[in-house]
Design a protein around this motif. Structure first.
Motif, PDB file in Angstrom:
ATOM      1  N   GLU A 127      41.913  46.528  34.856  1.00  0.00           N
ATOM      2  CA  GLU A 127      40.640  46.002  34.359  1.00  0.00           C
ATOM      3  C   GLU A 127      40.062  46.914  33.278  1.00  0.00           C
ATOM      4  OE1 GLU A 127      38.423  45.672  37.932  1.00  0.00           O
ATOM      5  OE2 GLU A 127      39.304  43.728  38.495  1.00  0.00           O
ATOM      6  N   SER A 128      40.235  48.224  33.431  1.00  0.00           N
ATOM      7  CA  SER A 128      39.750  49.160  32.403  1.00  0.00           C
ATOM      8  C   SER A 128      40.491  48.944  31.092  1.00  0.00           C
ATOM      9  CB  SER A 128      39.940  50.597  32.890  1.00  0.00           C
ATOM     10  OG  SER A 128      39.202  50.830  34.057  1.00  0.00           O
ATOM     11  N   ALA A 129      41.803  48.741  31.194  1.00  0.00           N
ATOM     12  CA  ALA A 129      42.581  48.489  29.983  1.00  0.00           C
ATOM     13  C   ALA A 129      42.186  47.162  29.349  1.00  0.00           C
ATOM     14  CB  ALA A 129      44.065  48.482  30.321  1.00  0.00           C
ATOM     15  N   MET A 130      41.879  46.165  30.178  1.00  0.00           N
ATOM     16  CA  MET A 130      41.468  44.861  29.650  1.00  0.00           C
ATOM     17  C   MET A 130      40.131  44.968  28.931  1.00  0.00           C
ATOM     18  SD  MET A 130      41.295  41.269  31.743  1.00  0.00           S
ATOM     19  CE  MET A 130      42.968  41.579  32.337  1.00  0.00           C
ATOM     20  N   ILE A 131      39.222  45.796  29.467  1.00  0.00           N
ATOM     21  CA  ILE A 131      37.925  46.002  28.810  1.00  0.00           C
ATOM     22  C   ILE A 131      38.113  46.672  27.449  1.00  0.00           C
ATOM     23  CG2 ILE A 131      35.763  47.323  28.971  1.00  0.00           C
ATOM     24  CD1 ILE A 131      35.854  46.870  31.979  1.00  0.00           C
ATOM     25  N   ASP A 132      39.143  47.536  27.373  1.00  0.00           N
ATOM     26  CA  ASP A 132      39.425  48.213  26.105  1.00  0.00           C
ATOM     27  C   ASP A 132      40.164  47.323  25.121  1.00  0.00           C
ATOM     28  OD1 ASP A 132      38.225  50.490  27.052  1.00  0.00           O
ATOM     29  OD2 ASP A 132      40.103  51.404  27.746  1.00  0.00           O
ATOM     30  N   GLY A 133      40.469  46.089  25.506  1.00  0.00           N
ATOM     31  CA  GLY A 133      41.077  45.130  24.596  1.00  0.00           C
ATOM     32  C   GLY A 133      42.586  45.000  24.706  1.00  0.00           C
ATOM     33  N   ALA A 134      43.187  45.547  25.742  1.00  0.00           N
ATOM     34  CA  ALA A 134      44.634  45.462  25.904  1.00  0.00           C
ATOM     35  C   ALA A 134      45.029  44.051  26.341  1.00  0.00           C
ATOM     36  CB  ALA A 134      45.123  46.480  26.933  1.00  0.00           C
ATOM     37  N   SER A 135      46.138  43.570  25.803  1.00  0.00           N
ATOM     38  CA  SER A 135      46.652  42.258  26.183  1.00  0.00           C
ATOM     39  C   SER A 135      47.387  42.355  27.519  1.00  0.00           C
ATOM     40  CB  SER A 135      47.585  41.720  25.106  1.00  0.00           C
ATOM     41  OG  SER A 135      48.701  42.595  24.940  1.00  0.00           O
ATOM     42  N   VAL A 136      47.712  41.194  28.093  1.00  0.00           N
ATOM     43  CA  VAL A 136      48.405  41.175  29.390  1.00  0.00           C
ATOM     44  C   VAL A 136      49.783  41.832  29.308  1.00  0.00           C
ATOM     45  CG1 VAL A 136      49.365  39.681  31.188  1.00  0.00           C
ATOM     46  CG2 VAL A 136      47.108  39.187  30.223  1.00  0.00           C
ATOM     47  N   PRO A 137      50.618  41.495  28.308  1.00  0.00           N
ATOM     48  CA  PRO A 137      51.913  42.198  28.229  1.00  0.00           C
ATOM     49  C   PRO A 137      51.767  43.707  28.073  1.00  0.00           C
ATOM     50  CG  PRO A 137      51.929  40.243  26.850  1.00  0.00           C
ATOM     51  CD  PRO A 137      50.514  40.443  27.285  1.00  0.00           C
ATOM     52  N   ARG A 138      50.775  44.138  27.296  1.00  0.00           N
ATOM     53  CA  ARG A 138      50.583  45.577  27.109  1.00  0.00           C
ATOM     54  C   ARG A 138      50.128  46.235  28.404  1.00  0.00           C
ATOM     55  NH1 ARG A 138      46.663  48.458  22.546  1.00  0.00           N
ATOM     56  NH2 ARG A 138      47.319  50.620  23.019  1.00  0.00           N
ATOM     57  N   ILE A 139      49.278  45.580  29.164  1.00  0.00           N
ATOM     58  CA  ILE A 139      48.833  46.125  30.447  1.00  0.00           C
ATOM     59  C   ILE A 139      50.019  46.300  31.386  1.00  0.00           C
ATOM     60  CG2 ILE A 139      47.513  45.589  32.537  1.00  0.00           C
ATOM     61  CD1 ILE A 139      45.448  44.233  30.741  1.00  0.00           C
ATOM     62  N   PHE A 140      50.890  45.306  31.385  1.00  0.00           N
ATOM     63  CA  PHE A 140      52.030  45.379  32.308  1.00  0.00           C
ATOM     64  C   PHE A 140      53.009  46.473  31.902  1.00  0.00           C
ATOM     65  CE2 PHE A 140      56.378  44.073  33.436  1.00  0.00           C
ATOM     66  CZ  PHE A 140      56.261  44.070  34.808  1.00  0.00           C
ATOM     67  N   PHE A 141      53.417  46.473  30.635  1.00  0.00           N
ATOM     68  CA  PHE A 141      54.478  47.386  30.207  1.00  0.00           C
ATOM     69  C   PHE A 141      53.995  48.815  29.993  1.00  0.00           C
ATOM     70  CE2 PHE A 141      56.417  43.292  29.004  1.00  0.00           C
ATOM     71  CZ  PHE A 141      57.651  43.448  29.622  1.00  0.00           C
ATOM     72  N   GLN A 142      52.713  49.034  29.670  1.00  0.00           N
ATOM     73  CA  GLN A 142      52.240  50.381  29.395  1.00  0.00           C
ATOM     74  C   GLN A 142      51.461  51.004  30.549  1.00  0.00           C
ATOM     75  OE1 GLN A 142      50.174  50.662  25.652  1.00  0.00           O
ATOM     76  NE2 GLN A 142      51.932  49.963  24.452  1.00  0.00           N
ATOM     77  N   ILE A 143      51.043  50.207  31.509  1.00  0.00           N
ATOM     78  CA  ILE A 143      50.266  50.744  32.631  1.00  0.00           C
ATOM     79  C   ILE A 143      50.996  50.543  33.952  1.00  0.00           C
ATOM     80  CG2 ILE A 143      48.104  50.545  33.928  1.00  0.00           C
ATOM     81  CD1 ILE A 143      46.739  49.807  31.336  1.00  0.00           C
ATOM     82  N   VAL A 144      51.383  49.302  34.239  1.00  0.00           N
ATOM     83  CA  VAL A 144      51.991  49.001  35.534  1.00  0.00           C
ATOM     84  C   VAL A 144      53.412  49.561  35.625  1.00  0.00           C
ATOM     85  CG1 VAL A 144      52.664  47.157  37.116  1.00  0.00           C
ATOM     86  CG2 VAL A 144      50.560  46.952  35.789  1.00  0.00           C
ATOM     87  N   VAL A 145      54.218  49.316  34.596  1.00  0.00           N
ATOM     88  CA  VAL A 145      55.625  49.745  34.639  1.00  0.00           C
ATOM     89  C   VAL A 145      55.782  51.256  34.791  1.00  0.00           C
ATOM     90  CG1 VAL A 145      57.755  49.876  33.288  1.00  0.00           C
ATOM     91  CG2 VAL A 145      56.529  47.716  33.466  1.00  0.00           C
ATOM     92  N   PRO A 146      55.042  52.101  34.044  1.00  0.00           N
ATOM     93  CA  PRO A 146      55.187  53.549  34.267  1.00  0.00           C
ATOM     94  C   PRO A 146      54.867  53.983  35.690  1.00  0.00           C
ATOM     95  CG  PRO A 146      54.088  53.146  32.173  1.00  0.00           C
ATOM     96  CD  PRO A 146      54.174  51.827  32.867  1.00  0.00           C
ATOM     97  N   ILE A 147      53.896  53.350  36.324  1.00  0.00           N
ATOM     98  CA  ILE A 147      53.564  53.691  37.705  1.00  0.00           C
ATOM     99  C   ILE A 147      54.673  53.246  38.651  1.00  0.00           C
ATOM    100  CG2 ILE A 147      51.908  53.283  39.571  1.00  0.00           C
ATOM    101  CD1 ILE A 147      49.754  52.947  37.463  1.00  0.00           C
ATOM    102  N   MET A 148      55.337  52.154  38.311  1.00  0.00           N
ATOM    103  CA  MET A 148      56.425  51.620  39.146  1.00  0.00           C
ATOM    104  C   MET A 148      57.768  52.287  38.874  1.00  0.00           C
ATOM    105  SD  MET A 148      55.569  47.549  38.833  1.00  0.00           S
ATOM    106  CE  MET A 148      57.026  47.091  39.804  1.00  0.00           C
ATOM    107  N   LYS A 149      57.810  53.270  37.995  1.00  0.00           N
ATOM    108  CA  LYS A 149      59.088  53.838  37.549  1.00  0.00           C
ATOM    109  C   LYS A 149      59.998  54.303  38.688  1.00  0.00           C
ATOM    110  CE  LYS A 149      61.088  57.412  34.589  1.00  0.00           C
ATOM    111  NZ  LYS A 149      60.799  58.541  33.660  1.00  0.00           N
ATOM    112  N   PRO A 150      59.497  55.058  39.705  1.00  0.00           N
ATOM    113  CA  PRO A 150      60.400  55.471  40.789  1.00  0.00           C
ATOM    114  C   PRO A 150      61.017  54.296  41.535  1.00  0.00           C
ATOM    115  CG  PRO A 150      58.395  56.785  40.832  1.00  0.00           C
ATOM    116  CD  PRO A 150      58.163  55.676  39.855  1.00  0.00           C
ATOM    117  N   SER A 151      60.222  53.278  41.812  1.00  0.00           N
ATOM    118  CA  SER A 151      60.749  52.112  42.521  1.00  0.00           C
ATOM    119  C   SER A 151      61.689  51.309  41.629  1.00  0.00           C
ATOM    120  CB  SER A 151      59.607  51.217  43.016  1.00  0.00           C
ATOM    121  OG  SER A 151      58.827  50.744  41.928  1.00  0.00           O
ATOM    122  N   ILE A 152      61.418  51.265  40.333  1.00  0.00           N
ATOM    123  CA  ILE A 152      62.309  50.563  39.395  1.00  0.00           C
ATOM    124  C   ILE A 152      63.680  51.225  39.374  1.00  0.00           C
ATOM    125  CG2 ILE A 152      62.722  50.113  36.943  1.00  0.00           C
ATOM    126  CD1 ILE A 152      59.760  49.513  36.643  1.00  0.00           C
TER     127      ILE A 152
END
Length: 304
Positions: free
Chosen positions: A174-199
């Motif tokens: 939500e913070s990234a969305m407030i800063d104007g980030a798009s949905v693909p950018r939120i996923f690939f730049q925020i969610v994916v790095p956090i999921m890196k060990p499980s990936i």
């Protein structure tokens, strides 16, 4: 556990797990030893070190490469494994993120369907229909087989990724969305790095399965054009039960080396992924964590 407290039965557990490790490593060592023996000595004395007449050097490797066209099979296996793993990781991670964040009846139904597809085995009754459907849908190519692997491997991957995404605070997104980030950018730049060990963990599990798989390539591929390593090794079996065991052992050694190297390179990420609090630690290291914590819409209301 209290810091500095001695672990009880530590020596016993060490011995136990050492024996278990030896039991797992022994078959690999046995294959390597027999890959340097003549065929007659492999069946006569499989557990001895190759010496004298039993030792043939790299002859088995040379014959195995020539007989199976090993390097071509290696290339197709590598293409199928890398393509399938990438397809599984991208599709299932996005699917798991959608399931957790949407959380409506459709998402819950889809998640339930994935739970019923944990088993990667092909039912006996689906063997011939799978061959017919693969030919009909033009899936009898390496890139078509990647799609088949996506269907068989998605269940476990979605299950693992869903549990990881549930531990990621939505305030980051939500913070990234407030800063104007798009949905693909939120996923690939925020969610994916956090999921890196499980990936990485899912990538290793899927890669080991796909690299060593025999049934799906045998059922779906056009074997006149494409052969994976597992399928090519079977061609070392001759008529009337004769098997070139020396060449087969050599091909098996060459087949297991890449996946072992891949596992050793990624091992630290597996350990990091299963450590308690690994997800939370990666979240707190994310650059948006401070801004998400300070975001007014996520601050608790103060009592009057």
């Amino acid at each position: 556990m209290i810091s500095g407290e001695k672990v009880k039965h530590g020596g016993l557990w060490t011995v136990l797990f050492s024996l278990v490790s030896l039991a797992w490593v022994f078959p690999i060592v046995l294959v390597i030893i027999n890959s340097f023996k003549q065929k007659a000595y492999i069946s006569r004395d499989a557990f001895s070190i190759p010496t004298g007449k039993a030792f043939v050097g790299l002859e088995n490797y040379t014959r195995g490469i020539e007989t199976t066209n090993f390097f071509a099979s290696f290339g197709w296996t590598l293409l199928i494994t890398v393509g399938s793993v990438i397809l599984i990781l991208v599709c299932t991670s996005m699917c798991a993120w959608w399931i957790v964040r949407v959380n409506n009846w459709a998402a819950k139904l889809l998640y339930t369907l994935f739970l019923f597809k944990h088993d990667r085995a092909v039912p006996d009754g689906d063997v011939h229909p799978l061959q017919d459907r693969a030919d009909m849908l033009k899936l009898n190519t390496p890139w078509g087989l990647c799609t088949v692997y996506l269907g068989f491997g998605a269940g476990l991957a979605v299950f693992i990724f869903t549990g990881v995404v549930k531990g990621i605070p939505q305030s980051l997104e939500e913070s990234a969305m407030i800063d104007g980030a798009s949905v693909p950018r939120i996923f690939f730049q925020i969610v994916v790095p956090i999921m890196k060990p499980s990936i990485v963990s899912v990538a290793i599990l899927q890669a080991m399965w796909i690299w060593n798989d025999y049934l799906l390539p045998y059922l779906t591929l056009d074997l006149g054009k494409y052969k994976t390593i597992s399928v090519a090794i079977q061609y070392l079996k001759g008529g009337y039960g004769s098997v070139d065991m020396g060449a087969m052992m050599a091909c098996l050694v060459m087949a297991i080396i890449p996946i072992i190297v891949f596992y050793l390179i990624c091992q630290k990420h597996i350990v990091k992924g299963v450590m308690a609090g690994a997800v939370q630690g990666m979240i707190e290291d994310h650059p948006l964590w401070d801004s998400a914590v300070r975001c007014p819409m996520h601050q608790p209301e103060r009592g009057r």
